[in-house]
Write an enzyme that holds these catalytic residues in place. Structure first.
Site, short mmCIF file in Angstrom:
data_model
loop_
_atom_site.label_atom_id
_atom_site.label_comp_id
_atom_site.label_asym_id
_atom_site.label_seq_id
_atom_site.Cartn_x
_atom_site.Cartn_y
_atom_site.Cartn_z
N TYR A 176 0.79 -1.19 0.05
CA TYR A 176 0.14 0.01 0.07
C TYR A 176 0.81 1.05 -0.13
CZ TYR A 176 -3.71 -3.36 1.71
OH TYR A 176 -4.43 -4.27 1.59
N SER A 191 -12.95 -4.62 2.22
CA SER A 191 -14.25 -4.20 1.49
C SER A 191 -15.56 -4.47 1.94
CB SER A 191 -13.95 -4.28 -0.10
OG SER A 191 -12.85 -3.72 -0.55
N PRO A 192 -15.93 -4.52 3.29
CA PRO A 192 -17.03 -4.92 3.58
C PRO A 192 -18.45 -4.20 3.46
CG PRO A 192 -15.87 -3.98 5.44
CD PRO A 192 -15.08 -4.05 4.29
N LEU A 193 -17.89 -2.99 3.22
CA LEU A 193 -19.01 -1.81 2.53
C LEU A 193 -18.88 -1.92 0.83
CD1 LEU A 193 -18.53 0.62 5.16
CD2 LEU A 193 -20.20 -0.95 5.14
N PHE A 232 -20.02 1.46 -1.93
CA PHE A 232 -21.19 1.23 -2.64
C PHE A 232 -22.61 0.91 -1.45
CE2 PHE A 232 -24.70 -1.17 -4.55
CZ PHE A 232 -25.13 -0.21 -5.68
#
Length: 332
Positions: A55, A207-209, A213
């Site tokens: 990252y 990316s649980p959300l 989106f």
């Protein structure tokens, strides 16, 4: 903030924090602003920070290290840091990368991460992606030696198949599997999640959300700046956004019932899937950080969980979650 055990001796906040966006992929960044946000983790009771060597090509780990260095010893000890190795990126290429699981590389990456983070031990060290041509047993033996040497506390794997997970766990206990999992990415449910549960391995959904989106805030492709990778991501092309918003429409009644946000429903659903699930949503905004933390207190009724569980049979999500380059090493 409630806590959960990824393993018997690794207890972390029920909601973690994914720090990737503080370095790249999601538009402009500013280190001073990022450090202020990281300090808010303490206020919200979030003590589990997820980063990786790739990252920002080391920038993210250095940023986390700078944050940790400013804390008093007692506060510092509360934080559990997870980082990763296994993806090499060319310094002169925006996204080109290769998977590297060679033991020499794993050891070198671990030492470099320790230096950038400014810590003596990494609490959870993941193999970020698995090379289909590499020997997972060899990689696990290498990682287990790092545990024995006190360089890392626990071993994790990312985006692996059920068979690979079982093979790795037979060599040395895998503490956590990190993989993309959310109401619009449910690939793991058929074969991988049952193995995770049967082996008692922790689950860390990234990316649980749904890369934002599932918060309901991104309904137009024009919302994304040129430096935001979502602008060119298949799922965020306007025709797919328009189709995929069916999922948000279906969630709307629950936001009214529980008086909460779309994102909080998405996180509460994840938490209900397995007692060792610890999502790591990322954000650069303290308001959303507070919302994410508060999701740990939401308990969905069994009937509502059933409604959410069954959505995948009624709503087919359109658009690949990554480009071909991004899919390198996924579920090998």
């Amino acid at each position: 903030m409630h806590t959960r055990h990824l393993s018997l001796d690794l207890n972390v906040s029920t909601i973690g924090y994914g720090a990737m966006g503080l370095s790249e992929f999601y538009g402009d960044t500013d280190d001073n602003t990022s450090l202020k946000l990281l300090s808010k983790l303490i206020e919200h009771g979030i003590n589990f920070i997820d980063t990786a060597d790739q990252y920002g090509r080391g920038h993210n780990e250095r940023l986390i290290g700078h944050f940790l260095a400013k804390l008093d010893n007692q506060t510092r000890q509360q934080f559990k840091i997870a980082t990763k190795c296994g993806i090499e990126r060319n310094p002169d290429a925006a996204y080109a990368r290769k998977i590297n699981n060679h033991p020499d590389y794993i050891v070198r990456s671990c030492h470099e991460s320790l230096q950038r983070l400014g810590v003596e031990k990494i609490d959870l060290f993941y193999l970020h992606r698995v090379d289909k041509n590499a020997d997972i047993e060899e990689s696990m033996h290498c990682l287990s030696r790092l545990v024995q040497e006190g360089k890392i506390g626990h071993i994790g794997l990312c985006e692996v198949s059920a068979a690979t997970l079982q093979k790795a766990h037979a060599v040395f206990p895998v503490t956590a599997l990190q993989t993309e999992y959310s109401l619009w990415t449910r690939d793991i449910e058929a074969t991988i999640l049952p193995v995770v549960k049967s082996l008692g391995i922790g689950l860390v959904p990234y990316s649980p959300l749904g890369r934002g989106f599932l918060t309901g805030k991104y309904l137009n492709n024009t919302d994304f700046a040129d430096g935001d990778f979502r602008k060119n991501n298949a799922r965020f092309q306007q025709q797919n956004i328009d189709h995929n918003r069916q999922l948000l429409n279906a969630i709307t009644p629950l936001t009214d019932k529980y008086q909460c946000t779309y994102g909080q429903i998405a996180l509460a659903w994840l938490l209900a899937q397995y007692e060792k699930t610890v999502p790591i949503p990322g954000t650069k905004n303290d308001k959303y950080l507070a919302e994410n933390a508060a999701a740990a207190n939401i308990r969905l009724d069994a009937s509502d969980l059933t409604v959410l569980d069954n959505m995948q049979s009624d709503i087919i999500i359109k658009g690949s979650r990554y480009t071909d380059e991004g899919m390198k090493g996924i579920n090998v």
